[in-house]
Design a protein around this motif. Structure first.
Motif, mmCIF file in Angstrom:
data_model
loop_
_atom_site.group_PDB
_atom_site.id
_atom_site.type_symbol
_atom_site.label_atom_id
_atom_site.label_comp_id
_atom_site.label_asym_id
_atom_site.label_seq_id
_atom_site.Cartn_x
_atom_site.Cartn_y
_atom_site.Cartn_z
ATOM 1 N N LYS A 1 -8.190 24.076 -8.114
ATOM 2 C CA LYS A 1 -7.664 25.420 -8.881
ATOM 3 C C LYS A 1 -6.660 25.208 -9.800
ATOM 4 O O LYS A 1 -6.897 25.772 -10.949
ATOM 5 C CB LYS A 1 -7.318 26.374 -7.681
ATOM 6 C CG LYS A 1 -8.220 26.702 -6.381
ATOM 7 C CD LYS A 1 -7.414 27.459 -5.331
ATOM 8 C CE LYS A 1 -6.454 26.930 -4.779
ATOM 9 N NZ LYS A 1 -6.591 25.428 -3.940
ATOM 10 N N THR A 2 -5.716 24.471 -9.875
ATOM 11 C CA THR A 2 -4.692 24.069 -10.467
ATOM 12 C C THR A 2 -5.408 23.490 -12.025
ATOM 13 O O THR A 2 -4.827 23.603 -12.930
ATOM 14 C CB THR A 2 -3.721 23.399 -10.058
ATOM 15 O OG1 THR A 2 -3.051 24.092 -9.021
ATOM 16 C CG2 THR A 2 -2.614 23.126 -10.937
ATOM 17 N N THR A 3 -6.171 22.421 -11.535
ATOM 18 C CA THR A 3 -6.920 21.566 -12.622
ATOM 19 C C THR A 3 -7.580 22.888 -13.579
ATOM 20 O O THR A 3 -7.555 22.422 -14.899
ATOM 21 C CB THR A 3 -7.759 20.747 -12.031
ATOM 22 O OG1 THR A 3 -6.918 19.886 -11.134
ATOM 23 C CG2 THR A 3 -8.188 19.983 -13.075
ATOM 24 N N MET B 1 3.058 28.559 -13.326
ATOM 25 C CA MET B 1 2.971 27.380 -12.753
ATOM 26 C C MET B 1 3.017 27.397 -11.019
ATOM 27 O O MET B 1 3.791 28.605 -10.888
ATOM 28 C CB MET B 1 3.853 26.205 -13.044
ATOM 29 C CG MET B 1 3.902 26.059 -14.409
ATOM 30 S SD MET B 1 2.205 24.968 -14.878
ATOM 31 C CE MET B 1 2.629 24.327 -16.371
ATOM 32 N N GLU B 2 2.322 26.863 -10.338
ATOM 33 C CA GLU B 2 2.405 26.550 -9.049
ATOM 34 C C GLU B 2 3.783 26.242 -8.668
ATOM 35 O O GLU B 2 4.357 25.430 -9.403
ATOM 36 C CB GLU B 2 1.333 25.402 -8.673
ATOM 37 C CG GLU B 2 1.315 25.581 -7.239
ATOM 38 C CD GLU B 2 0.079 24.225 -6.911
ATOM 39 O OE1 GLU B 2 -0.673 24.080 -7.948
ATOM 40 O OE2 GLU B 2 0.037 23.891 -5.890
ATOM 41 N N GLY B 3 4.222 26.592 -7.658
ATOM 42 C CA GLY B 3 5.699 26.161 -7.247
ATOM 43 C C GLY B 3 6.704 27.125 -7.847
ATOM 44 O O GLY B 3 7.914 26.634 -7.949
ATOM 45 N N LEU C 1 -2.308 32.840 -12.941
ATOM 46 C CA LEU C 1 -1.185 32.785 -11.927
ATOM 47 C C LEU C 1 -1.709 31.830 -10.691
ATOM 48 O O LEU C 1 -2.759 31.979 -10.032
ATOM 49 C CB LEU C 1 -1.072 34.436 -11.356
ATOM 50 C CG LEU C 1 -0.114 34.805 -10.551
ATOM 51 C CD1 LEU C 1 1.331 34.253 -11.177
ATOM 52 C CD2 LEU C 1 -0.156 36.226 -10.330
ATOM 53 N N ASP C 2 -0.843 30.895 -10.643
ATOM 54 C CA ASP C 2 -1.284 29.843 -9.565
ATOM 55 C C ASP C 2 -0.751 29.994 -8.493
ATOM 56 O O ASP C 2 0.845 29.727 -8.357
ATOM 57 C CB ASP C 2 -0.907 28.413 -10.396
ATOM 58 C CG ASP C 2 -1.594 27.250 -9.635
ATOM 59 O OD1 ASP C 2 -2.571 27.550 -8.736
ATOM 60 O OD2 ASP C 2 -1.703 26.045 -10.100
ATOM 61 N N GLU C 3 -1.166 30.419 -7.423
ATOM 62 C CA GLU C 3 -0.828 30.336 -6.082
ATOM 63 C C GLU C 3 0.509 31.169 -5.753
ATOM 64 O O GLU C 3 1.459 30.785 -5.465
ATOM 65 C CB GLU C 3 -0.672 29.087 -5.125
ATOM 66 C CG GLU C 3 -2.008 28.324 -5.323
ATOM 67 C CD GLU C 3 -2.164 27.738 -3.946
ATOM 68 O OE1 GLU C 3 -1.885 28.246 -3.001
ATOM 69 O OE2 GLU C 3 -3.157 26.695 -4.191
#
Ligand SMILES: Nc1ncnc2c1ncn2[C@@H]1O[C@H](COP(=O)(O)OP(=O)(O)OP(=O)(O)O)[C@@H](O)[C@H]1O
Ligand SMILES: [Mg+2]
Length: 282
Positions: A59-61, A106-108, A183-185
């Protein structure tokens, strides 16, 4: 500059158009690690599309490929193409893409911990050239969507809660006046009530500001309630896609992703069992 103006005229104008298309991309890290294997996605202008999948699915990739950020990770799109508003993203720098209206959260929930919430939000306006008054008006807009951020505007971001930091990360993205947010996680590590609060705001931003969203989520349940369409990614391939409602009703999705009718979420990580049932896989 002129070429940018010229490309703008190519942009589709009416609603219902495709804002982003990912066409059969392959991504390789470190020249050898093949992570995405022919991923295709279509995001309609004004849509909320969910990209679902377990840990390590890609997903992030996928999101980083879209925002052209893989270079920093020694990753590369080796096949296929990604088109945002008529332009191939590989030809644009990440900053150009932000100016063109596509931004990734970004995630996080990366915030600058030592800056205040307001300073963090203002960093999101760095690509803009429309002056202090317009930026101030958008800061107000962000505070209207996220009243908690207004309350915490002077607080050092590093000391605010996880939910507030996620809101800050989304708010900062909004300060670039995006047309599309990757939108990542957003739900990661947050209590269910906060997750709901954040998704409600995503929905409002979509409806009122017309922002299109591509949401990468492991939390299939909440993502499919807010998205209009979903794609399920397994080990770098799209294994299923469809309208959010059809996916919610799909027996395999129920069993492996929604945890319906058993003791909580079924283990789709249980490979043996999963392999017997992976009837949607090619
Ligand atoms: N910089 C990198 N170099 C090499 N391999 C990587 C790199 N980044 C990610 N990977 C690998 O690519 C695969 C997909 O990772 P990715 O982070 O895209 O998955 P994800 O779906 O976002 O997972 P999560 O839900 O855990 O965030 C994983 O196997 C991961 O180990
Ligand atoms: Mg990820």
């Amino acid at each position: 500059m002129q070429t940018q103006e010229m490309t703008r005229t190519k942009e589709p104008a009416s609603a219902g158009d495709t804002i982003l298309s990912v066409n059969n991309i392959e991504v390789i890290y470190d020249h050898v690690i093949l992570v995405l294997k022919g991923v295709s996605l279509t995001i309609p202008r004004g849509g909320i599309v969910a990209l679902l999948g377990a840990n390590g699915a890609g997903k992030t990739t996928t999101l980083k490929a879209i925002s052209n950020l893989l270079g920093a990770e020694r990753g590369e799109v080796t096949k296929g193409k990604i088109v945002f508003k008529g332009d191939e993203v590989q030809a644009l720098s990440p900053n150009d893409l932000v100016r063109k209206g596509c931004i990734q959260v970004m995630e996080g929930r990366h915030c600058f911990g030592h800056l205040s919430i307001e300073e963090n939000l203002l960093t999101g306006a760095y690509t803009r050239k429309d002056g202090a008054a317009a930026i101030k008006a958008d800061l107000e807009m962000v505070y209207n969507y996220f009243p908690r951020l207004r309350e915490r505007r002077q607080s050092q971001a590093g000391y605010t809660s996880g939910g507030e930091q996620q809101m800050c990360a989304i708010g900062r993205a909004l300060m670039s006046r995006p047309e599309m947010i990757l939108l990542d996680e957003p739900s990661m590590g947050l209590a269910p009530q906060l997750v709901e609060e954040i998704f409600e705001i995503v929905k409002q931003l979509n409806e009122r500001e017309g922002v299109s969203f591509l949401l990468a989520e492991q939390n299939t349940n909440v993502a499919l309630r807010y998205a209009t369409y979903g794609y399920i990614l397994e080990a770098g391939r799209i294994v299923l896609d469809g309208d959010a409602k059809a996916l919610r009703d799909n027996e395999d999705v129920k069993e492996f992703y929604l945890g319906v009718g058993g003791e909580g979420r079924k283990s789709f990580r249980n490979v043996k069992h999963y392999k017997r049932r992976k009837r949607w896989l090619a």
